[in-house]
Design an enzyme around this catalytic site. Structure first.
Site, PDB file in Angstrom:
ATOM      1  N   ASP A 236       0.867  -1.174   0.000  1.00 57.64           N
ATOM      2  CA  ASP A 236       0.000   0.000   0.000  1.00 57.64           C
ATOM      3  C   ASP A 236       0.912   1.236   0.000  1.00 57.64           C
ATOM      4  O   ASP A 236       2.134   1.144   0.164  1.00 57.64           O
ATOM      5  CB  ASP A 236      -0.973  -0.017   1.184  1.00 57.64           C
TER       6      ASP A 236
HETATM    7  C1  BGC Z   1      -5.167   3.142   0.179  1.00 58.34           C
HETATM    8  C2  BGC Z   1      -5.413   2.107  -0.880  1.00 58.34           C
HETATM    9  C3  BGC Z   1      -5.295   2.718  -2.254  1.00 58.34           C
HETATM   10  C4  BGC Z   1      -3.948   3.387  -2.396  1.00 58.34           C
HETATM   11  C5  BGC Z   1      -3.706   3.984  -3.774  1.00 58.34           C
HETATM   12  C6  BGC Z   1      -3.922   3.954  -0.085  1.00 58.34           C
HETATM   13  O1  BGC Z   1      -3.822   5.029   0.776  1.00 58.34           O
HETATM   14  O2  BGC Z   1      -5.086   2.508   1.443  1.00 58.34           O
HETATM   15  O3  BGC Z   1      -6.679   1.523  -0.691  1.00 58.34           O
HETATM   16  O4  BGC Z   1      -5.502   1.741  -3.227  1.00 58.34           O
HETATM   17  O5  BGC Z   1      -3.842   4.401  -1.424  1.00 58.34           O
HETATM   18  O6  BGC Z   1      -4.543   5.051  -4.017  1.00 58.34           O
END
Ligand code: BGC
Length: 755
Positions: free
Chosen positions: A294
């Site tokens: 993530d």
């Molecule tokens: C979130 C994810 C997301 C990623 C990319 C993160 O902060 O937890 O769910 O896919 O950002 O945008």
């Protein structure tokens, strides 16, 4: 003409023809196996891998966020083969093609980039949030919605979506329950597998398909106290039987990628947890694709106090099985030294690169690296054709929790008052991951005007804002201090105007809820009430004495005891997306009939969370409750929801290994009932199983007086669970079965399995 000129010419010609066959051209005078689309994927992967330098391999594990402007530094990195992927925040396919062209035509090996983006509940056409859509108990709706989303996304140049979210909702204080398919592993598994099919289709390289990414792996929804980004403590028993179930089903459905999560599990950051990422995900669940971290979570291990620096973090994450580094730039400059020092083996690095390349081949990126810039213009125009699906999705996901007979509206209403801050606001309805769309198509006020007969007057009063101006927060000596004397204010509060409108109407519709900005990521809440002064507004309007239909917009189950008690009808509408208003007004006017069921229990009170239905009986059923409140768990349980008619359930009978029940529409209108199969294993030596578990459901549409027979097979799949080694099994023995309209009702029936 040299090879490169030939390549460029051929690409241009192929784009005109609409199918760039990049692999017919070669970059070193000979046609390599990886450039030959006729070769098996594994052969292409191995051939390309064998030609990559150490730095190029590491480049394949590096994901960056697309720069806002024409940043020279990024182009230099792409030419070096140091970028594998972008999180693509822009909507310009021509710009995306420029990036891709740089990687494909100007880097040594020409490996295409993969462009990822969060397409969660729609790209251009937005659908209800997952928590809402799951209330339809119709997984195919997810498949249909995500097929549209994939088509729109791919047209824009997005190859990969960071969805579906397979986390299981446990605690409504956690803002991200909005993105889940609710609290039940069985329902969630079906909905998430359907989303994978919707995104990827049977062949993810086919036009209009994108790669899916299952997130957040794993245990993210169990964060302590519902506080985002926290630690989770989950036993292996719960992990296997709750949190992993949906991931397992979505892996089986063919998901190409997985995202590791922000939380720790047993003290180990998920991005560096070898047990979950390698033993379980690849070993037990059989996942073959790649894992992306993530956002910056590789680097965040330093802040957790788990890694010393970025090099340490990169080594820990890669060795655990996290293949791609999202945004942290921890792998890119550090892994080379880790490999040279032997702290990361070449075999481990190769395996991660192999996984990334495999997905790029499977997606057809080598054959079709570019997006057709002319076709993109049609995307927004095509939305109109799909609006009926979005509208259907809304009316099937809005749950009717209470009805004293005021909906659907009776004919002959003289005047309706529509009150509340959601009445004319289109942006709040759109949902927490709104894709490329910023507002619903029409407001509730506009749609209600359309839905009501000409002769019925409509008065609209906003009444208050969705939020108040918060009391000031200041920093004193490095501490954050809330000025408690400064009461939150709402300059837009117009209680007397709202009350006057209510008094002059036959019926009042209140469009209320929580602000969208307090749902989703980093949006945990300690209270689960209406935001701003909306509760005051509701109380004042309800006291005017006219029947109130409350339509509640939220990204979580809100706790609204005064609304439940005083309103004549209550709809939980979640965040319905672009066709919010039409879908809801179809229900109010009786053009559509409510059929949705709660995908997540609505707690009596915040003090009662978590309130999920599928806990154990305990050794003292009914005891151990809070002394100071008569309330127990949920006010409205999982699976609950009313229709505009009534249904009677006949007793459950066994026909061989099938549980069978008859359902009759005993009301006066046609309606759709969702019959639910719950099971309990009476004795399980492996570990205590829940007092009830959903293991089947069927939607049946019946006319007044009509009957239907619903049948559920009782077999290893329906009755089984995951043992401590992660093997699915079903024990011979006694079970209790319910076929019921929700998780709390129905008469128990005994069933002996395998005896
Ligand atoms: C979130 C994810 C997301 C990623 C990319 C993160 O902060 O937890 O769910 O896919 O950002 O945008």
């Amino acid at each position: 003409m040299n090879t490169k000129e030939l390549l460029v010419l051929a690409l241009a010609a192929a784009q005109v023809a609409g199918a760039a066959d990049f692999c017919d051209y070669n970059r070193n005078g000979k046609k390599d196996a990886f450039e030959d689309a006729a070769q098996p994927v594994e052969k292409r992967v191995e051939d390309l891998l064998s030609q990559l330098t150490l730095d190029e391999k590491i480049g394949q594990l590096n994901q960056l966020v697309a720069p806002a402007g024409d940043d020279k530094e990024f182009f230099a990195l792409m030419r070096k083969g140091a970028v594998s992927s972008y999180i693509w925040t822009r909507t310009d396919p021509a710009y995306r093609n420029r990036f891709q062209r740089t990687a494909v035509e100007e880097s040594r090996m020409g490996v295409p980039l993969i462009f990822g983006m969060d397409i969660i509940h729609g790209a251009y056409l937005t659908f209800p949030i997952s928590l809402g859509l799951a209330c339809s108990f119709e997984p195919e709706l997810f498949e249909r919605a995500q097929t549209v989303a994939a088509r729109e996304a791919r047209a824009e140049g997005i190859d990969w979506t960071f969805a579906p979210m397979c986390d299981l909702a446990r605690d409504p204080r956690w803002g991200r329950v909005a993105e889940t398919c609710g609290e039940d592993p069985y329902l969630s598994a079906l909905c998430n597998a359907a989303q994978v099919r919707g995104f990827q289709g049977a062949d993810p390289s086919a036009p209009g398909r994108v790669a899916a990414c299952l997130k957040h792996y794993v245990g993210y929804s169990a964060v302590t106290g519902g506080r985002d980004y926290n630690d989770s403590e989950i036993t292996e028993w719960e992990l296997r039987n709750l949190h992993l179930v949906s991931f397992g089903a979505a892996v089986k459905a063919g998901a190409l990628t997985v995202m590791s999560s922000f939380n720790t599990l047993e003290g180990i950051p998920a991005v560096a947890n070898r047990h979950t990422l390698t033993d379980i995900l690849r070993g037990d669940l059989g996942f073959k694709g790649f894992v992306v971290s993530d956002w910056e979570s590789v680097m965040e291990m330093i802040r957790w106090g788990y890694a010393a620096d970025k090099a340490d973090a990169a080594r820990l994450a890669l060795n655990a099985g996290n293949d791609m580094d999202m945004k942290a730039m921890a792998y890119q400059p550090n892994l080379a030294a880790e490999v040279k020092a032997g702290r990361v083996t070449m075999a481990t690095l190769d395996e991660a690169v192999r996984r990334v390349l495999r997905v790029k081949f499977q997606l057809g990126l080598f054959e079709r690296p570019y997006v057709d810039e002319t076709a993109f213009a049609a995307v927004e125009k095509a939305i109109d054709a799909e609006l009926p699906l979005a509208r259907e999705a809304v009316s099937k996901s809005v749950v009717l929790l209470k009805n004293d007979g005021v909906v659907p509206f009776r004919p002959g209403l003289k005047k309706v008052a529509l009150i509340g801050p959601f009445a004319e606001d289109k942006t709040e309805l759109i949902g927490c991951w709104n894709g490329r769309q910023t507002a619903a198509r029409v407001s509730i006020a506009e749609a209600l005007r359309e839905a009501l007969p000409q002769e019925t007057a409509l008065e609209v009063v906003k009444g208050c804002s969705v939020m108040t101006t918060p009391p000031t927060i200041t920093q004193q000596d490095g501490r954050i201090v809330l000025d408690r004397a400064a009461v939150a204010t709402d300059p837009g509060l117009e209680l007397s105007k709202a009350v006057a409108a209510a008094k002059g109407a036959d019926i009042v519709v209140m469009a209320i809820g929580e602000t969208r900005s307090w749902t989703g990521e980093n949006a945990s809440r300690a209270s689960l009430g209406l935001t701003g002064r909306q509760q005051d507004l509701f109380d004042a309007v309800a006291a005017a004495g006219k029947p109130v239909v409350a339509v509640v917009f939220s990204g979580r189950p809100l706790v609204l005891p005064r609304v439940w008690d005083k309103a004549a009808a209550v709809f939980y509408a979640w965040q319905p997306g672009m066709e919010a208003a039409h879908g809801i007004c179809d229900l109010l006017a009786g053009k559509a009939s409510p059929s949705a069921r709660l995908s997540m229990s609505v707690p009596c009170d915040v003090s009662q969370v978590p309130a999920y239905y599928n806990g154990p009986t305990t050794g003292r059923p009914g005891q151990g409750q809070y002394r100071d409140t008569p309330e127990r768990g949920s006010r409205y349980c999982f699976g609950y929801g009313l229709t505009y008619t009534t249904f009677a359930y006949g007793g459950v009978r066994m026909e061989g290994n099938e549980a069978v029940a008859e359902i009759t529409n005993t009301g006066t209108r046609e309606g759709t009932e969702t019959a639910q199969l719950y099971i309990r294993q009476n004795v399980c030596h492996e570990g205590v199983r829940p007092a009830r578990e959903l293991r089947g459901f069927k939607r049946v549409t019946l006319k007044p007086g009509e009957k239907a027979t619903v049948r559920f097979a009782l077999n290893g799949d329906t009755l089984g669970y995951f043992d401590r080694q992660g093997k699915h099994r079903a024990d011979a023995g006694q079970y209790t079965i319910w076929i019921a309209p929700d998780s709390r009702s129905g008469a128990p029936t005994a069933f002996a399995f395998g005896g």
